[in-house]
Write a protein that holds these residues in place. Structure first.
Motif, short mmCIF file in Angstrom:
data_model
loop_
_atom_site.label_atom_id
_atom_site.label_comp_id
_atom_site.label_asym_id
_atom_site.label_seq_id
_atom_site.Cartn_x
_atom_site.Cartn_y
_atom_site.Cartn_z
N MET A 1 0.84 -1.19 0.00
CA MET A 1 0.00 0.00 0.00
C MET A 1 0.88 1.25 0.00
SD MET A 1 -3.19 0.10 2.54
CE MET A 1 -4.61 -0.82 2.20
N PRO A 2 0.53 2.22 -0.85
CA PRO A 2 1.33 3.45 -0.86
C PRO A 2 1.08 4.26 0.41
CG PRO A 2 -0.54 3.66 -2.34
CD PRO A 2 -0.54 2.25 -1.84
N ARG A 3 2.10 4.97 0.85
CA ARG A 3 1.96 5.85 2.01
C ARG A 3 1.65 7.25 1.53
NH1 ARG A 3 5.75 4.28 6.94
NH2 ARG A 3 5.87 2.05 6.64
N VAL A 4 0.87 7.98 2.35
CA VAL A 4 0.55 9.37 2.02
C VAL A 4 0.82 10.23 3.26
CG1 VAL A 4 -1.23 8.81 0.32
CG2 VAL A 4 -1.88 9.11 2.70
N ASN A 5 1.01 11.51 3.03
CA ASN A 5 1.21 12.43 4.14
C ASN A 5 -0.15 12.91 4.65
OD1 ASN A 5 4.00 12.34 4.04
ND2 ASN A 5 4.10 13.95 2.48
#
Length: 197
Positions: A1-5
């Motif tokens: 899963m991509p990480r987001v800020n």
């Protein structure tokens, strides 16, 4: 899963990171848990304040050692107690009221503060509505959702009476009605400081 800020106040993040470390969580894991909880609440029709309400509710049930049981169970238990020994049943209800009142005073020093707590957790309580109206020098309370039968509503009325007395009210009349409605007429006892104002 991509990480987001995700943007958040630094004070909240610092506190979250400290508490997460104490419990052995990473900030990433605890943030995901919190966001998942908020997403579930929103799906269930809650709003942004529901999670805060759940935290307050959790504190109360933990502090008072409340055991969740069905309304059916409580209704029948209270009716049996009233049928067996009405005087003793009322005594138990009043003692419960004194215990709850004593605890609530540690959370809210005034009736206004207590009503603010109720507003925060009312979605999780069986009490559907609390109406408070000034009527000259008396105050009328109308509580809805305190039981179904007359016995359980009467027990709830005795609990309420002790809570109101702890908050400085003199109960002038108290009428429990079948269907969970309690009508109370009360007068605030004025302290010396109140009289001087």
């Amino acid at each position: 899963m991509p990480r987001v800020n995700i943007a958040a106040d630094s004070d909240i993040l610092d506190e979250l990171e400290q508490e997460a470390k104490k419990k052995g969580y990473t900030l990433y894991a605890i943030t995901n848990l919190a966001l998942k909880a908020v997403a579930e609440i929103l799906k269930e029709g809650g709003d942004s304040e529901t999670l805060i309400s759940l935290v307050e509710y959790y504190r109360i049930i933990r502090d008072l050692e409340i055991v969740p049981v069905t309304v059916w169970y409580l209704e029948n238990l209270i009716k049996m107690a009233y049928d067996s020994d009405q005087k003793k049943a009322i005594e138990i209800c009043e003692t419960t009221g004194m215990q709850v009142a004593s605890y609530l005073k540690t959370k809210a020093s005034t009736i206004s503060e207590l009503l603010d707590i109720y507003d925060k957790i009312k979605e999780m309580l069986p009490i559907k509505d609390i109406s408070v109206k000034q009527n000259g020098d008396t105050i009328d309370f109308r509580i809805t959702g305190t039981g179904f039968g007359l016995e359980s509503t009467t027990c709830a009325a005795h609990i309420l009476k002790k809570i109101l007395e702890e908050y400085g009210f003199n109960i002038l009349s108290m009428t429990p009605l079948p269907g969970g409605i309690i009508l109370v007429k009360a007068k605030a006892n004025l302290t010396v400081e109140d009289r001087q104002k």
